[in-house]
Motif scaffolding. Structure first.
Motif, PDB file in Angstrom:
ATOM      1  N   TYR A   4       0.924  -1.298   0.047  1.00 49.86           N
ATOM      2  CA  TYR A   4       0.049  -0.098   0.161  1.00 49.86           C
ATOM      3  C   TYR A   4       0.847   1.407   0.075  1.00 49.86           C
ATOM      4  N   HIS A   5       1.891   1.217   0.889  1.00 49.82           N
ATOM      5  CA  HIS A   5       2.655   2.470   1.047  1.00 49.82           C
ATOM      6  C   HIS A   5       3.546   2.932   0.036  1.00 49.82           C
ATOM      7  N   ARG A   6       3.590   2.070  -1.281  1.00 47.52           N
ATOM      8  CA  ARG A   6       4.308   2.256  -2.587  1.00 47.52           C
ATOM      9  C   ARG A   6       3.456   2.049  -3.686  1.00 47.52           C
ATOM     10  N   LEU A   7       2.213   2.106  -3.330  1.00 47.54           N
ATOM     11  CA  LEU A   7       1.259   2.561  -4.532  1.00 47.54           C
ATOM     12  C   LEU A   7       1.489   3.414  -5.460  1.00 47.54           C
ATOM     13  N   ALA A   8       1.629   4.819  -5.050  1.00 50.37           N
ATOM     14  CA  ALA A   8       2.065   5.839  -5.794  1.00 50.37           C
ATOM     15  C   ALA A   8       3.365   5.747  -6.659  1.00 50.37           C
ATOM     16  N   ARG A   9       4.192   5.123  -5.943  1.00 49.96           N
ATOM     17  CA  ARG A   9       5.808   4.996  -6.559  1.00 49.96           C
ATOM     18  C   ARG A   9       5.417   4.045  -7.595  1.00 49.96           C
ATOM     19  N   GLU A  10       4.822   3.071  -7.658  1.00 50.20           N
ATOM     20  CA  GLU A  10       4.840   1.990  -8.795  1.00 50.20           C
ATOM     21  C   GLU A  10       3.502   2.210  -9.597  1.00 50.20           C
ATOM     22  N   THR A  11       2.959   3.146  -9.563  1.00 52.57           N
ATOM     23  CA  THR A  11       1.809   3.528 -10.401  1.00 52.57           C
ATOM     24  C   THR A  11       2.407   4.086 -11.771  1.00 52.57           C
ATOM     25  N   LEU A 176      -0.618  10.898   3.268  1.00 56.40           N
ATOM     26  CA  LEU A 176       0.716  11.384   3.633  1.00 56.40           C
ATOM     27  C   LEU A 176       1.389  10.081   3.786  1.00 56.40           C
ATOM     28  N   LEU A 177       0.659   8.863   4.029  1.00 60.10           N
ATOM     29  CA  LEU A 177       1.672   7.556   4.024  1.00 60.10           C
ATOM     30  C   LEU A 177       2.098   7.330   2.471  1.00 60.10           C
ATOM     31  N   GLN A 178       1.434   7.379   1.675  1.00 56.17           N
ATOM     32  CA  GLN A 178       1.794   7.232   0.311  1.00 56.17           C
ATOM     33  C   GLN A 178       2.502   8.222  -0.257  1.00 56.17           C
ATOM     34  N   LEU A 179       2.581   9.389   0.348  1.00 55.16           N
ATOM     35  CA  LEU A 179       3.585  10.543  -0.266  1.00 55.16           C
ATOM     36  C   LEU A 179       4.770  10.154   0.335  1.00 55.16           C
ATOM     37  N   VAL A 180       5.026  10.021   1.717  1.00 53.21           N
ATOM     38  CA  VAL A 180       6.328   9.658   2.104  1.00 53.21           C
ATOM     39  C   VAL A 180       6.942   8.387   1.619  1.00 53.21           C
ATOM     40  N   GLY A 181       6.052   7.501   1.373  1.00 55.11           N
ATOM     41  CA  GLY A 181       6.317   6.250   1.016  1.00 55.11           C
ATOM     42  C   GLY A 181       6.880   6.282  -0.384  1.00 55.11           C
ATOM     43  N   SER A 182       6.548   7.194  -1.297  1.00 54.60           N
ATOM     44  CA  SER A 182       7.130   7.460  -2.537  1.00 54.60           C
ATOM     45  C   SER A 182       8.483   7.900  -2.700  1.00 54.60           C
ATOM     46  N   TRP A 183       9.020   8.340  -1.668  1.00 52.74           N
ATOM     47  CA  TRP A 183      10.351   9.050  -1.649  1.00 52.74           C
ATOM     48  C   TRP A 183      11.233   8.194  -1.004  1.00 52.74           C
ATOM     49  N   THR A 184      10.741   6.994  -0.565  1.00 47.58           N
ATOM     50  CA  THR A 184      11.761   6.215   0.264  1.00 47.58           C
ATOM     51  C   THR A 184      11.528   4.685   0.181  1.00 47.58           C
ATOM     52  N   ARG A 185      12.354   3.950   0.148  1.00 54.11           N
ATOM     53  CA  ARG A 185      12.323   2.417  -0.036  1.00 54.11           C
ATOM     54  C   ARG A 185      11.792   1.805   1.274  1.00 54.11           C
ATOM     55  N   TRP A 186      12.169   2.396   2.222  1.00 46.04           N
ATOM     56  CA  TRP A 186      11.957   1.425   3.638  1.00 46.04           C
ATOM     57  C   TRP A 186      10.702   2.169   4.300  1.00 46.04           C
ATOM     58  N   ALA A 187       9.812   1.152   4.736  1.00 45.68           N
ATOM     59  CA  ALA A 187       8.374   1.246   5.224  1.00 45.68           C
ATOM     60  C   ALA A 187       8.523   1.987   6.603  1.00 45.68           C
ATOM     61  N   VAL A 188       9.335   1.723   7.273  1.00 47.04           N
ATOM     62  CA  VAL A 188       9.454   2.640   8.704  1.00 47.04           C
ATOM     63  C   VAL A 188       9.673   3.937   8.609  1.00 47.04           C
ATOM     64  N   VAL A 189       9.928   4.382   7.580  1.00 50.24           N
ATOM     65  CA  VAL A 189       9.950   6.042   7.359  1.00 50.24           C
ATOM     66  C   VAL A 189       8.878   6.449   7.322  1.00 50.24           C
ATOM     67  N   PRO A 190       7.798   6.187   6.404  1.00 48.74           N
ATOM     68  CA  PRO A 190       6.547   6.857   6.397  1.00 48.74           C
ATOM     69  C   PRO A 190       5.553   6.265   7.461  1.00 48.74           C
ATOM     70  N   VAL A 191       5.918   5.282   7.929  1.00 49.74           N
ATOM     71  CA  VAL A 191       5.134   4.928   9.458  1.00 49.74           C
ATOM     72  C   VAL A 191       5.570   5.779  10.587  1.00 49.74           C
ATOM     73  N   VAL A 192       7.087   6.017  10.707  1.00 50.46           N
ATOM     74  CA  VAL A 192       7.120   7.017  11.917  1.00 50.46           C
ATOM     75  C   VAL A 192       6.832   8.418  11.485  1.00 50.46           C
ATOM     76  N   VAL A 193       7.109   9.070  10.479  1.00 49.50           N
ATOM     77  CA  VAL A 193       6.848  10.204  10.097  1.00 49.50           C
ATOM     78  C   VAL A 193       5.324  10.600  10.032  1.00 49.50           C
ATOM     79  N   THR A 194       4.502   9.804   9.696  1.00 46.72           N
ATOM     80  CA  THR A 194       3.173  10.173   9.593  1.00 46.72           C
ATOM     81  C   THR A 194       2.501   9.861  11.185  1.00 46.72           C
ATOM     82  N   SER A 195       3.229   8.887  11.860  1.00 40.97           N
ATOM     83  CA  SER A 195       2.702   8.804  13.362  1.00 40.97           C
ATOM     84  C   SER A 195       2.907   9.819  14.158  1.00 40.97           C
TER      85      SER A 195
END
Length: 354
Positions: A4-11, A176-195
């Protein structure tokens, strides 16, 4: 397969500017819509003869469970975020807006219903046990009398909280989760930032903010693991509804003031982890789609040849004659020679020479 968090990057058609521009546009749209909402609400209060200044002062503080009208205003002002998230994404990137709901490009209503029922059962059981334990260990257990104001507050909670909770999920666990997830490969980054951003939007003490942060982390993990927002929405709705209703009845304090690590953070974390485990079990049994198959590239845009229109002929005039292509001359046909005994033709010069 795309999580899910990479849907934008891989569309197909992804550009790094799309979601940031949609986020900025969403902020502008929400500011405009909020101002219009406040103006309309205040005009209604002026017509009704209410004190608008006192109303705004009460609305700017904590959740006003003692005043149903203020509570409705607070919750609706947050619920306005739903179109402010989906609308700009639909304008900037129409092909992707459906994938803010889930990996299937839509909101899976059946899965949302099952997750909501499970969340209400887990949250009600968890908060009920905490109330019983608190009473058994010497805490006070007093039920507040339910008057007309309490009934109105419960109705507002039941009707509006689902939209308020869903709006927060679309902002933090969706866009926000997909926005941050489109700029990084690590899922922990969007999880921590959005939380962290999710916790920053609440007015609690330290342990209350820490509990909200952990709730955001579990909601992010649920979203990624299930491939959509449905489980996180169900948990968020159940948590807010049960907490507010129990607060109206006098069993708990929904603001979390005075709660610490043992009596506040750990019970909430245990409740969310139990829900996560049950959701994982239910997703495996139902064969839920958690990731998206690779999407095909969009077909190329055809190149059209510009053909000029025919000449304009005013009404009432005959059409202009069309040029006729020249026809080739027929091939010369040789004339047969007359036999020797044939008479002369009239006008034959040989007649006059005889």
């Amino acid at each position: 397969m795309t999580p899910y968090h990479r849907l934008a990057r891989e569309t197909p058609g992804f550009e790094h500017w799309r979601l940031p521009v949609a986020a900025l546009a969403g902020v502008g749209v929400y500011g405009t819509v909020s101002v219009a909402f406040v103006i309309v609400w205040m005009l209604g209060m002026v017509v009704a003869g209410a004190d608008a200044d006192a109303f705004l002062d009460a609305a700017g503080t904590e959740i006003a469970l003692a005043r149903p009208s203020v509570l409705a205003f607070q919750l609706l002002s947050i619920a306005l975020l739903i179109p402010c998230v989906l609308g700009p994404v639909a304008v900037v990137w129409r092909r992707h807006v459906g994938y803010l709901h889930s990996v299937e490009g839509r909101l899976r209503w059946g899965w949302l219903g099952r997750c909501s029922l499970l969340a209400f059962a887990v949250v009600a059981l968890g908060l009920g046990l905490s109330v019983v334990v608190d009473a058994a260990t010497g805490g006070s257990l007093e039920v507040a009398p339910l008057d007309g104001t309490g009934v109105a507050t419960i109705l507002v909670v039941l009707l509006v909280v689902p939209f308020q909770a869903a709006a927060e999920e679309y902002v933090f666990r969706g866009g926000l989760l997909q926005l941050v997830g489109s700029w990084t490969r690590w899922a922990v980054v969007p999880v921590v930032v959005t939380s962290l951003l999710f916790a920053a939007g609440h007015l609690y003490d330290f342990w209350g903010l820490f509990s909200v942060f952990l709730f955001g982390v579990v909601a992010c993990v649920l979203t990624i693991r299930t491939g959509g927002l449905e489980a996180a929405i169900g948990l968020h709705v159940a948590n807010n509804v049960v907490l507010m209703v129990l607060d109206v009845l006098g069993f708990v304090d929904s603001t979390g003031e005075g709660a610490g690590l043992v009596d506040g953070v750990l019970p909430s974390l245990a409740m969310t982890l139990v829900f996560w485990g049950l959701v994982e079990w239910m997703a495996r049994r139902t064969g839920l789609a958690r990731r998206r198959e690779p999407l095909p590239e969009p077909p190329p845009v055809p190149l059209y040849r510009v053909v000029p229109p025919p000449p304009y002929v005013p009404a009432g005039l005959p059409p202009a004659p069309q040029p006729v292509a020249p026809q080739p001359f027929p091939a010369a046909v040789s004339r047969p020679e007359p036999p020797p005994n044939a008479p002369s033709y009239p006008g034959d010069p040989g007649v006059w020479t005889r």
